[in-house]
Design a protein around this motif. Structure first.
Motif, PDB file in Angstrom:
ATOM      1  N   LYS A 131     -17.063  -3.993  22.826  1.00  0.00           N
ATOM      2  CA  LYS A 131     -16.285  -5.043  22.160  1.00  0.00           C
ATOM      3  C   LYS A 131     -16.258  -4.847  20.642  1.00  0.00           C
ATOM      4  N   TYR A 132     -17.319  -4.301  20.066  1.00  0.00           N
ATOM      5  CA  TYR A 132     -17.329  -4.038  18.632  1.00  0.00           C
ATOM      6  C   TYR A 132     -16.620  -2.720  18.327  1.00  0.00           C
ATOM      7  N   ARG A 133     -16.822  -1.739  19.192  1.00  0.00           N
ATOM      8  CA  ARG A 133     -16.207  -0.420  19.002  1.00  0.00           C
ATOM      9  C   ARG A 133     -14.691  -0.538  18.972  1.00  0.00           C
ATOM     10  N   ASP A 134     -14.120  -1.313  19.880  1.00  0.00           N
ATOM     11  CA  ASP A 134     -12.671  -1.461  19.941  1.00  0.00           C
ATOM     12  C   ASP A 134     -12.100  -2.045  18.656  1.00  0.00           C
ATOM     13  N   VAL A 135     -12.681  -3.152  18.197  1.00  0.00           N
ATOM     14  CA  VAL A 135     -12.121  -3.785  16.998  1.00  0.00           C
ATOM     15  C   VAL A 135     -12.338  -2.921  15.757  1.00  0.00           C
ATOM     16  N   ILE A 136     -13.478  -2.259  15.652  1.00  0.00           N
ATOM     17  CA  ILE A 136     -13.723  -1.358  14.517  1.00  0.00           C
ATOM     18  C   ILE A 136     -12.700  -0.222  14.544  1.00  0.00           C
ATOM     19  N   HIS A 137     -12.491   0.359  15.717  1.00  0.00           N
ATOM     20  CA  HIS A 137     -11.531   1.460  15.834  1.00  0.00           C
ATOM     21  C   HIS A 137     -10.123   0.994  15.471  1.00  0.00           C
ATOM     22  N   ARG A 158      -4.864 -10.050  13.067  1.00  0.00           N
ATOM     23  CA  ARG A 158      -3.888 -10.714  13.926  1.00  0.00           C
ATOM     24  C   ARG A 158      -3.365  -9.769  15.006  1.00  0.00           C
ATOM     25  N   GLU A 159      -3.047  -8.538  14.623  1.00  0.00           N
ATOM     26  CA  GLU A 159      -2.544  -7.562  15.594  1.00  0.00           C
ATOM     27  C   GLU A 159      -3.606  -7.212  16.637  1.00  0.00           C
ATOM     28  N   ILE A 160      -4.851  -7.102  16.191  1.00  0.00           N
ATOM     29  CA  ILE A 160      -5.941  -6.809  17.126  1.00  0.00           C
ATOM     30  C   ILE A 160      -6.110  -7.965  18.103  1.00  0.00           C
ATOM     31  N   ALA A 161      -6.031  -9.191  17.597  1.00  0.00           N
ATOM     32  CA  ALA A 161      -6.160 -10.371  18.457  1.00  0.00           C
ATOM     33  C   ALA A 161      -5.056 -10.378  19.516  1.00  0.00           C
ATOM     34  N   GLN A 162      -3.842 -10.051  19.108  1.00  0.00           N
ATOM     35  CA  GLN A 162      -2.734  -9.996  20.069  1.00  0.00           C
ATOM     36  C   GLN A 162      -2.966  -8.903  21.104  1.00  0.00           C
ATOM     37  N   ALA A 163      -3.415  -7.744  20.635  1.00  0.00           N
ATOM     38  CA  ALA A 163      -3.588  -6.598  21.529  1.00  0.00           C
ATOM     39  C   ALA A 163      -4.715  -6.804  22.528  1.00  0.00           C
ATOM     40  N   THR A 164      -5.765  -7.488  22.100  1.00  0.00           N
ATOM     41  CA  THR A 164      -6.921  -7.664  22.979  1.00  0.00           C
ATOM     42  C   THR A 164      -6.917  -8.989  23.721  1.00  0.00           C
ATOM     43  N   GLY A 165      -6.006  -9.876  23.340  1.00  0.00           N
ATOM     44  CA  GLY A 165      -5.963 -11.184  23.988  1.00  0.00           C
ATOM     45  C   GLY A 165      -7.076 -12.100  23.509  1.00  0.00           C
ATOM     46  N   SER A 166      -7.629 -11.809  22.346  1.00  0.00           N
ATOM     47  CA  SER A 166      -8.713 -12.616  21.777  1.00  0.00           C
ATOM     48  C   SER A 166      -8.172 -13.509  20.667  1.00  0.00           C
ATOM     49  N   LYS A 167      -8.981 -14.464  20.242  1.00  0.00           N
ATOM     50  CA  LYS A 167      -8.635 -15.289  19.091  1.00  0.00           C
ATOM     51  C   LYS A 167      -8.924 -14.493  17.826  1.00  0.00           C
ATOM     52  N   GLU A 168      -8.204 -14.813  16.749  1.00  0.00           N
ATOM     53  CA  GLU A 168      -8.431 -14.122  15.471  1.00  0.00           C
ATOM     54  C   GLU A 168      -9.864 -14.330  14.990  1.00  0.00           C
ATOM     55  N   SER A 169     -10.408 -15.506  15.197  1.00  0.00           N
ATOM     56  CA  SER A 169     -11.788 -15.770  14.769  1.00  0.00           C
ATOM     57  C   SER A 169     -12.777 -14.897  15.538  1.00  0.00           C
ATOM     58  N   THR A 170     -12.487 -14.647  16.810  1.00  0.00           N
ATOM     59  CA  THR A 170     -13.346 -13.774  17.619  1.00  0.00           C
ATOM     60  C   THR A 170     -13.301 -12.354  17.086  1.00  0.00           C
ATOM     61  N   VAL A 171     -12.091 -11.879  16.775  1.00  0.00           N
ATOM     62  CA  VAL A 171     -11.935 -10.524  16.229  1.00  0.00           C
ATOM     63  C   VAL A 171     -12.676 -10.408  14.900  1.00  0.00           C
ATOM     64  N   THR A 172     -12.541 -11.426  14.044  1.00  0.00           N
ATOM     65  CA  THR A 172     -13.220 -11.402  12.748  1.00  0.00           C
ATOM     66  C   THR A 172     -14.726 -11.350  12.927  1.00  0.00           C
ATOM     67  N   ARG A 177     -19.916  -8.395  12.990  1.00  0.00           N
ATOM     68  CA  ARG A 177     -21.106  -7.947  13.722  1.00  0.00           C
ATOM     69  C   ARG A 177     -21.121  -6.436  13.898  1.00  0.00           C
ATOM     70  N   GLY A 178     -19.963  -5.861  14.175  1.00  0.00           N
ATOM     71  CA  GLY A 178     -19.876  -4.405  14.305  1.00  0.00           C
ATOM     72  C   GLY A 178     -20.251  -3.705  13.014  1.00  0.00           C
ATOM     73  N   ARG A 179     -19.780  -4.242  11.898  1.00  0.00           N
ATOM     74  CA  ARG A 179     -20.133  -3.666  10.585  1.00  0.00           C
ATOM     75  C   ARG A 179     -21.631  -3.771  10.330  1.00  0.00           C
ATOM     76  N   GLU A 180     -22.230  -4.908  10.698  1.00  0.00           N
ATOM     77  CA  GLU A 180     -23.669  -5.086  10.507  1.00  0.00           C
ATOM     78  C   GLU A 180     -24.464  -4.073  11.324  1.00  0.00           C
ATOM     79  N   ILE A 181     -24.062  -3.863  12.567  1.00  0.00           N
ATOM     80  CA  ILE A 181     -24.746  -2.889  13.423  1.00  0.00           C
ATOM     81  C   ILE A 181     -24.586  -1.487  12.839  1.00  0.00           C
ATOM     82  N   LEU A 182     -23.377  -1.175  12.392  1.00  0.00           N
ATOM     83  CA  LEU A 182     -23.144   0.146  11.777  1.00  0.00           C
ATOM     84  C   LEU A 182     -23.994   0.324  10.527  1.00  0.00           C
ATOM     85  N   LYS A 183     -24.045  -0.704   9.724  1.00  0.00           N
ATOM     86  CA  LYS A 183     -24.829  -0.633   8.488  1.00  0.00           C
ATOM     87  C   LYS A 183     -26.297  -0.358   8.796  1.00  0.00           C
TER      88      LYS A 183
END
Length: 181
Positions: A130-136, A146-160, A165-171
């Motif tokens: 779930k983090y890999r997809d949005v980061i990619h 917004r485009e990611i939210a549309q593509a994944t069927g998620s809310k914009e807040s979820t994508v954000t 979280r993905g950035r934190e894990i990467l860091k």
């Protein structure tokens, strides 16, 4: 234009425009180039079936991304799903223009940059899906939240929050990789 009127030239233009992006997304999820190619082929088959129903270019792109993610899930669940080593498909991504081709500096700088990009890509690939997809989609494909939210069927807040979280894990993982103290 109706479904029956879609011509080969227009389909080739769409494949040229979106094919590489869909292949990289599929490869990122499936970690197997043959499966990724199969998914992209299936997505464009579905595209032909639904041609003419898109409201806009943005809607069409979101539909292609969502269909790709769903097709990857279907392959992932299949009993014969195979994995390849990360070395193999990292090399495929690099060859497929997944990485920058060079730098303004000399060969040493280019080698260092490619090695750094490879480490970053490996860290991204180690993320939960779930983090890999949005980061990619955000960094490698340049899509907006917004485009990611549309593509994944998620809310914009979820994508954000997934991006954060993905950035934190990467860091954390990259800090461990480069922490010499």
């Amino acid at each position: 234009m109706t479904k029956a009127e879609i011509d080969n030239r227009e389909l080739q233009l769409k494949i040229g425009k979106y094919g590489d992006m869909l292949f990289k997304l599929s490869l990122l999820r499936l970690q197997n180039p043959q499966d990724a190619e199969d998914v992209v082929q299936e997505v464009f088959y579905q595209y032909i079936r639904f041609y003419g129903t898109f409201q806009s270019e943005e809607h069409e792109k979101a539909w292609l991304l969502k269909t790709t993610v769903n097709a990857c899930r279907k392959v992932w669940r299949s009993a014969w799903k195979r994995h390849r080593s990360s070395e193999e498909w990292t090399q495929i991504l690099e060859e497929g223009k997944g990485m920058q081709e060079g730098t303004a500096g000399g060969p040493e700088e280019g080698l260092l940059q490619r090695e750094t990009e490879k480490k970053l890509l490996e860290a991204v690939l180690a993320l939960p899906v779930k983090y890999r997809d949005v980061i990619h989609l955000f960094y490698y494909q340049g899509l907006s939240v917004r485009e990611i939210a549309q593509a994944t069927g998620s809310k914009e807040s979820t994508v954000t929050s997934q991006l954060t979280r993905g950035r934190e894990i990467l860091k954390r993982s990259l800090k461990e990789e480069y922490d010499f103290g």
